[in-house]
Design an enzyme around this catalytic site. Structure first.
Site, PDB file in Angstrom:
ATOM      1  N   PHE B 130      25.962   0.328  34.111  1.00  0.00           N
ATOM      2  CA  PHE B 130      26.688   0.018  32.879  1.00  0.00           C
ATOM      3  C   PHE B 130      26.974  -1.481  32.844  1.00  0.00           C
ATOM      4  O   PHE B 130      27.496  -2.047  33.813  1.00  0.00           O
ATOM      5  CB  PHE B 130      27.987   0.827  32.791  1.00  0.00           C
ATOM      6  CG  PHE B 130      28.645   0.692  31.442  1.00  0.00           C
ATOM      7  CD1 PHE B 130      28.119   1.341  30.340  1.00  0.00           C
ATOM      8  CD2 PHE B 130      29.747  -0.110  31.264  1.00  0.00           C
ATOM      9  CE1 PHE B 130      28.687   1.197  29.082  1.00  0.00           C
ATOM     10  CE2 PHE B 130      30.336  -0.258  30.011  1.00  0.00           C
ATOM     11  CZ  PHE B 130      29.801   0.402  28.924  1.00  0.00           C
ATOM     12  N   ASP B 206      31.633   3.339  40.714  1.00  0.00           N
ATOM     13  CA  ASP B 206      32.204   3.456  39.367  1.00  0.00           C
ATOM     14  C   ASP B 206      32.053   4.921  38.947  1.00  0.00           C
ATOM     15  O   ASP B 206      30.935   5.438  38.870  1.00  0.00           O
ATOM     16  CB  ASP B 206      31.457   2.513  38.413  1.00  0.00           C
ATOM     17  CG  ASP B 206      32.014   2.577  36.985  1.00  0.00           C
ATOM     18  OD1 ASP B 206      32.692   3.560  36.644  1.00  0.00           O
ATOM     19  OD2 ASP B 206      31.743   1.638  36.210  1.00  0.00           O
ATOM     20  N   TYR B 231      39.469   7.554  29.624  1.00  0.00           N
ATOM     21  CA  TYR B 231      39.299   8.081  28.261  1.00  0.00           C
ATOM     22  C   TYR B 231      38.050   8.921  28.045  1.00  0.00           C
ATOM     23  O   TYR B 231      37.798   9.325  26.918  1.00  0.00           O
ATOM     24  CB  TYR B 231      39.368   6.954  27.229  1.00  0.00           C
ATOM     25  CG  TYR B 231      38.399   5.813  27.396  1.00  0.00           C
ATOM     26  CD1 TYR B 231      37.070   5.931  26.971  1.00  0.00           C
ATOM     27  CD2 TYR B 231      38.799   4.615  27.949  1.00  0.00           C
ATOM     28  CE1 TYR B 231      36.183   4.878  27.123  1.00  0.00           C
ATOM     29  CE2 TYR B 231      37.922   3.553  28.101  1.00  0.00           C
ATOM     30  CZ  TYR B 231      36.623   3.692  27.682  1.00  0.00           C
ATOM     31  OH  TYR B 231      35.753   2.649  27.834  1.00  0.00           O
ATOM     32  N   LYS B 232      37.277   9.146  29.087  1.00  0.00           N
ATOM     33  CA  LYS B 232      36.086   9.986  28.921  1.00  0.00           C
ATOM     34  C   LYS B 232      36.454  11.422  29.317  1.00  0.00           C
ATOM     35  O   LYS B 232      37.150  12.112  28.571  1.00  0.00           O
ATOM     36  CB  LYS B 232      34.931   9.409  29.737  1.00  0.00           C
ATOM     37  CG  LYS B 232      34.491   8.022  29.237  1.00  0.00           C
ATOM     38  CD  LYS B 232      33.400   7.438  30.107  1.00  0.00           C
ATOM     39  CE  LYS B 232      33.069   6.016  29.707  1.00  0.00           C
ATOM     40  NZ  LYS B 232      32.406   5.922  28.398  1.00  0.00           N
ATOM     41  N   ARG B 380      22.008  10.803  23.219  1.00  0.00           N
ATOM     42  CA  ARG B 380      22.776  11.193  24.396  1.00  0.00           C
ATOM     43  C   ARG B 380      23.726  12.311  24.010  1.00  0.00           C
ATOM     44  O   ARG B 380      24.413  12.225  22.984  1.00  0.00           O
ATOM     45  CB  ARG B 380      23.552   9.956  24.859  1.00  0.00           C
ATOM     46  CG  ARG B 380      24.052   9.986  26.256  1.00  0.00           C
ATOM     47  CD  ARG B 380      24.672   8.647  26.616  1.00  0.00           C
ATOM     48  NE  ARG B 380      25.915   8.417  25.898  1.00  0.00           N
ATOM     49  CZ  ARG B 380      26.911   7.637  26.334  1.00  0.00           C
ATOM     50  NH1 ARG B 380      26.793   6.990  27.490  1.00  0.00           N
ATOM     51  NH2 ARG B 380      27.998   7.465  25.636  1.00  0.00           N
TER      52      ARG B 380
END
Lengths: 421, 421
Positions: B130, B206, B231-232, B380
């Site tokens: 990322f 991560d 927040y995921k 996705r």
């Protein structure tokens, strides 16, 4: 400011009746039986803040989910909030952004500024500056090595001019807080910035205790950088996102090290190499804290159509009334004011030394007057013109005098320091 | 996983009827006529999150003001939330704390890790990691200078073992994301950490795309450091505070540079010199974001009494069903899966390449199936076991097939890339 001849309840009520800011009080939720003299630590809640939080959760996040980044313009919030704060700082558009904490923003700015000053290694500040400012310099120094970055502290006072004498061509960066968190002393941004620039020194102003409390003129004073806090006089809620100012003239040559994806020129290209965004957006790091930033965004609307000169006038008048009433009470003679009295040298708070400052503060809180204690012996009182009334000042001093004359503060339950903030 | 013989609506409904996690769906607010396959980008809102936000604003901040730091234990939130996240990471107490953003936390950890590796200057990662992870390394390198810090990237794939070959004694730090944000590929923490340690390399994982989606065993795998996102799959709300893990064995010798007042050993002594707090508290920087962190704290209660093995099982089953149904539709033959199919090599999402991936995604969203596009050509789909049903999978694939077979996605309004997240 003219000394008020007779601060009776009637006089104070008259001041309220003619206060052009009086109606702003209704914009805040204020608990019953509470006089809040700690808005310099955590601002009171604007009613609109609670409404906005409700909206963001119950109408945006919950219903529109990921689409909200576009449909509710979440992605624009750091800029939008920055531009709302900008006029309070005397900053033209494109120079203020809302993100992260004051400490984190300071690290970005400190790093930038040091990289702009090759050959200079010293960051000058005041020994009494708010600790996080000093700690962030120490953190940067620990990373870069003492040979590249050293913190230099001076014990400045209104009398000794130590600060100005220490601003020399040896200094890379001058890091100061406009209003001292303990004493409430106000520094002269214009004069100190000019002195710094004469010596080739870049300046960073921490506005935590001044933004929203008094007029600030960053552009007019040619300030290089500034940071500040969203949860004190800006009333953005506990731990609200902070802000950062960087003068446009520097934007193209800045390299800040917290290069997260939101500061990328094209975050959603997901490129491997960092390419900084133009302008103030280069200071963004991670994903913006939307819930918290929305609350701050709403809270800032209480500043709509406000004249900061009126805010400043009332702030000085409130504190002037407070101190005048204190001096009228013989029982309060042991309270020693450490805040400079002249308006040009104080912010929006008063600080008194007292050997029992902690106990006094606790007794005041017990009686509904929310003040603040700062170690080792300071009773601190903040004056927030948007929601404090003149009559509140009278009541607060009466309660304080009562606590002292009755020796109520000597009760054992007020003796132990348990308060953490 | 056994291939399901016949994924009719009835079969899918039966899977829902026997799903041990089925009741968790009620804990979330989910909008009508929406199938949310983007919980890997922004988790849906737990109902308790909205209640908690209401409380923090309308009962805590507004009524108890500054006193809330003590009376509502605001000051403990970073630790409290950290300890709630810890079991999801396989971390014993005292090693996880909630603060700042993933990017900012990564900077702290990267700096610490580099200082622990004198003589080594290379940080190894994957080219497809990322971007913010790579950018933060580049930011640190810009500050320290390339002679002290370089980012080394390899193009790793499940077939070429490029990563393992690149882990040598030249490397200071291995920085990897457990689940790839594009492909959904899952890396083997145990094996890669062991390989790194054999070469004297410190590891940072991560967990942004894995925490809350699958069982993680940081302690058992002897991981050094980790960061991740609130927040995921943790459903903490847009831009929720992030978390940071540091193994206890390293705590005493860490020097992280973002030394704000909250990471001080005694923040309220307001000492001039920074002295780091013991344990995981040394990673705190500024004042915690109380509103946002409270929302995350409440959101995490949906994980109470949850068996992460069950979450993992359902995640794999949902995505397995999805892909099986895709392969059953001849019109979807152009969707090329880039996610490894074997369970040990994928996270909780599927990624398909398609020349019209952007338009397909927009058409899906228009029809209430919220998926995600990642440049240049990836559709996705995230599978969140706590609030997705098996029947939803069937419906989503039916809609997708319908959009493709009808060529609905070729409508002009889906052609322009406007989506920012």
């Amino acid at each position: 400011m003219t000394m008020l001849p007779d601060l009776t309840k009637t006089t104070l009520a008259l001041l309220d009746a003619t206060d052009p800011l009086a109606s702003k009080r209704d914009a805040f939720f204020l608990p019953d039986n509470t006089l809040y003299l700690d808005g310099n630590s955590l601002g009171a809640m604007p009613r609109v803040a609670a409404l906005r939080a409700h909206q963001v959760l119950n109408e945006q996040w919950s219903r529109d989910l990921i689409k909200s980044w576009n449909s509710h313009q979440w992605i624009d919030l750091p800029h939008k909030v920055g531009e709302k704060i900008a006029p309070l700082l005397g900053a033209a558009p494109g120079q203020v952004i809302c993100c992260d904490s004051t400490s984190v923003n300071l690290f970005k700015i400190l790093s930038c500024a040091m990289l702009m000053q090759p050959g200079r290694t010293k960051i000058l500040s005041q020994a009494g500056n708010f600790p996080t400012d000093l700690y962030m310099v120490q953190g940067l120094a620990s990373l870069l090595g003492e040979q590249y970055c050293q913190l230099v502290l001076v014990d400045d006072s209104p009398d000794n001019h130590a600060l100005e004498q220490a601003i020399t061509t040896e200094i890379a960066v001058l890091l100061l807080t406009q209003v001292d968190f303990r004493s409430g002393r106000l520094l002269d941004i214009q004069r100190l910035t000019q002195r710094a620039h004469e010596q080739g020194v870049l300046v960073i102003w921490d506005l935590a205790h001044s933004a929203g409390a008094l007029p600030i003129e960053l552009d007019a004073c040619h300030v290089d950088f500034a940071v500040g806090c969203g949860y004190k006089y800006l009333n953005g809620g506990p731990g609200a996102p902070a802000f950062l100012y960087a003068a446009t003239r520097h934007h193209d040559r800045l390299t800040q090290p917290l290069t997260g994806w939101m500061g990328h020129n094209a975050p959603f290209s997901f490129a491997t190499d960092y390419q900084k965004a133009p302008g103030i957006a280069q200071f963004l790091t991670g994903t913006p804290a939307i819930i918290a930033m929305s609350v701050l965004d709403a809270a800032l609307t209480v500043f709509d159509n406000i004249d900061m000169q009126q805010v400043r006038y009332k702030s000085l008048a409130l504190s002037h009334c407070f101190h005048h009433l204190v001096t009228m009470q013989p029982c309060l003679a042991d309270l020693q004011l450490i805040t400079p009295l002249q308006p040009s040298a104080r912010g929006s708070q008063l600080a008194y030394q007292h050997p029992h400052a902690y106990a006094l503060c606790q007794a005041l809180i017990q009686r509904g007057v929310i003040a603040d204690f700062r170690a080792p012996n300071i009773l601190r009182l903040g004056f927030t013109p948007l929601y404090l009334r003149y009559v509140d000042i009278g009541t607060a001093v009466t309660i304080l005098a009562n606590i002292v004359s009755s020796q109520e503060y000597l009760k054992p339950e007020y003796a132990v320091q348990q308060k953490v903030t």
